[in-house]
Design an enzyme around this catalytic site. Sequence first.
Site, PDB file in Angstrom:
ATOM      1  N   ASP A  93      -8.339  -5.041  -5.998  1.00  0.00           N
ATOM      2  CA  ASP A  93      -7.861  -4.025  -5.058  1.00  0.00           C
ATOM      3  C   ASP A  93      -8.447  -2.651  -5.412  1.00  0.00           C
ATOM      4  O   ASP A  93      -8.277  -2.191  -6.541  1.00  0.00           O
ATOM      5  CB  ASP A  93      -6.329  -3.987  -5.158  1.00  0.00           C
TER       6      ASP A  93
ATOM      7  N   SER B 200       0.820  -1.180   0.000  1.00  0.00           N
ATOM      8  CA  SER B 200       0.000   0.000   0.000  1.00  0.00           C
ATOM      9  C   SER B 200       0.872   1.255   0.000  1.00  0.00           C
ATOM     10  O   SER B 200       1.799   1.347  -0.796  1.00  0.00           O
ATOM     11  CB  SER B 200      -0.880  -0.071   1.241  1.00  0.00           C
TER      12      SER B 200
END
Length: 530
Positions: free
Chosen positions: A453, A191
Site C-alpha cells: 500500500d 483509507s
Amino acid sequence: MRLAFSLLALAPLALARLPDGRLHGNRPPRPLPPSVLAPDSTQVVHASTNATLPPLDTIYYFDQLIDHRNPSLGTFKQRYWSTWEFYEPGGPIVLSTPGEANAAPYTGYLTNRTINGQIAQQQKGATIVLEHRYFGLSNPFSDLSVASLKYHTVQQAIDDLAYFADNVKLPMPGGDQVPPSKAPWILIGGSYSGALTAFTKINKPDSFYIGYASSAVVESITNFWAYFEPVRQYMPKNCSSDVEAVVAHFDRVLTSGNNTAIAELKHLYGMDDVVHADDVSGALRNNLWNWQDLDADSGGSVFYDFCDAIEVKDGVSAPASGWGLEHALTAWGTYWTSTYMQTLCGGDGAEDCLGTYNTTQSFWTDTSLDNPERSWMWLVCNEFGFFQDTAPPYQPSIVSRIVTISGDERQCQQMFPEAFKGPANPKAWKTNAEYDGWFLRANRLFIANGVRDPWRYATVSSGFVDIPSTPQQPIAVGDGFHCSDLITRNGAVDPTILKVQQSSLSHIKKWLAEWKPAGSGHYYGRGNEL
Ligand SMILES: *[C@@H]1O[C@H](CO)[C@@H](O)[C@H](O)[C@H]1NC(C)=O
Ligand SMILES: *[C@@H]1O[C@H](CO)[C@@H](O)[C@H](O)[C@H]1NC(C)=O
Ligand SMILES: *[C@@H]1O[C@H](CO)[C@@H](O)[C@H](O)[C@H]1NC(C)=O
Ligand SMILES: *[C@@H]1O[C@H](CO)[C@@H](O)[C@H](O)[C@H]1NC(C)=O
Ligand SMILES: *[C@@H]1O[C@H](CO)[C@@H](O)[C@H](O)[C@H]1NC(C)=O
C-alpha cells in the site's frame, strides 16, 4: 483545465484497471468502489424471509447537525443507503462512509462483495453507507466557498458518525430501535475513512462497539514523500532503476539553464508549452500514482503497462539494472506522448492539463458542489498535509528533486486565498495530537494493512513506531495494496488477504458474543482494557 490535485471521477473497481485519466495531483487516500457485478438497482431479497427489499440504490436522507458545537445552526440533509438483506433482530448495524467521494457508486459496500456485507451476513446485521459531509450531495450550504467550508473538519465528521448512530431511524422493521445503547454498531472504513474509524473509536468510544480500519492513514504527515517508498520498493526493479535515472536526467536538464536542451526534453514528452520546470517533472508522478489503483488481481493494470513500455525491448525484459537512461528516456517519452497523455488529459493542451500556476482556471475558482478535489484539498491544506513529493537527499527518489512541498503549499493558497494569506501550513501535528496518530490505542478495533500500500507509512504498520497487535486491537497485515481487504474478491485471489478477512470475521464474532445493551451492567466503551 485539470491541474495538480484533481482526481479520477469515481469508477467502479472493475474499471479501475482501465486507463484512468485525470489523475493529476496528490492522490487522496480512499478505497475504490467494489465492482458492480450485479446492478445495485435490482431488487434485494431478504436472506431468511425472502421478502422483497428496496433496491440498494434507494437514497435515504438524515437530518445532520451543521455544527455539532452549535446545534442551533440547524441541520442539512445527509445522504445514506441501507439494506437489511441479512438482518435479524439483535444483529449489528454495520456503518461505513467512503470518505472523500460522492457515495452513490459505493452501494456495493452494502453487499457481501465487501467485508461489510460479509460481516452482516455472518452476524445477521444491517449495512449502511453514509455520505461524508461536503462530498457528493451532502452539503450544509449551497457552495464550497471558504465561508461555506467553515464546518468541514475532521472533528465534525467524527461527530456526524456518532450523531447519526444515535438518532437515525433506519428504513427497516424495528429501525427506530437500534441506537448504540440497544444494538452493537460496527464502524468500517478504508483509507481516510479508515482513519476516521480509528479516530472515532478514540474520540467517541461509546458510539461504536467495534471498529474496522483498513489502510487507515492515522498519522498525518505534511511532507509525505514516503508515499512513493512502497512503490519504489515493490515495483519491478528494472522499472525503478530506469525511473530514477530518467527523473534525475530531467532534474539535470531542467536546472541546467540550457534553454535548447530544456526545450528538446519538453518536446520529447509533448510538454513544449508547460511553463514551469516543477510542473514538467512533477507530471511524471502520474505514472507512479497509478500504483494506487492496483489490486490483488493486477493483470492488465495501467501501472504495469507503463513499466512494460519502458522495460520490454524487442520482446526482451531488461535486467534489474534496467536498460539505462538512453533507452528509458525515449521509451517513456514515446509511451507518454502516444498513449498516456491522451488518457491523462483528453484533448487538453499540456499546460492547461499539467500546469499548476494559472489561477484563473476553473480548477482553482469553481466553488460548485460535488467537487471532491476541492473538498478533499480543504482537509489536506488544513489538517493532513499528505503532500506527495520528492524523497529527502539521503534517500533514492523516483520523484524529481525539484518537486517539493512548497508547490503544494502554494496550491492551497491558490485554491483558498481567503483562508491562506501565504503558503498553507497544514496542522498535521494538531491532528496527530487530537487522535493519537501512529500511537492510537482503542478497544475492539481491527486494523488491516497491506505491505504494498503506498499509504502504508501513514498507518500503524509504518514500522516507524512499534505498535503491537493485541487481542483488543489486532493488526493484520497482508500482501495487499490499498484497502485490498475490504473487497471480498481480493481474498479469492490472494491467500494473505483472505487470512486478514477471516481474522476480522472471527474477531468480530467473538466481540459481538460479548456485547450487552447499555444499562445491563456491561461496560463497553471508554478506557483501555488492553
Ligand atoms: C426462500 O427461498 C428459498 C429458495 O427459493 C427457499 O428454499 C426457502 O424455503 C424460502 N424461504 C421462505 C421463508 O419462504
Ligand atoms: C452473498 O450474498 C448473495 C445474496 O445477496 C448470496 O446469493 C451469496 O451466496 C452470498 N455469497 C456468499 C459467499 O455467501
Ligand atoms: C523487468 O521488467 C519486466 C516488464 O515490466 C517485468 O515483467 C520484470 O519482472 C522486470 N524484471 C526485473 C528483474 O525487474
Ligand atoms: C545545450 O544543449 C544542447 C542540446 O542538448 C547542446 O547541443 C549544447 O551543447 C548545450 N549547450 C551548452 C552550452 O552546454
Ligand atoms: C489561464 O487559464 C485561462 C482559463 O482557462 C486561459 O484562458 C488562459 O489562456 C490561461 N493563461 C495562460 C498564460 O496559459
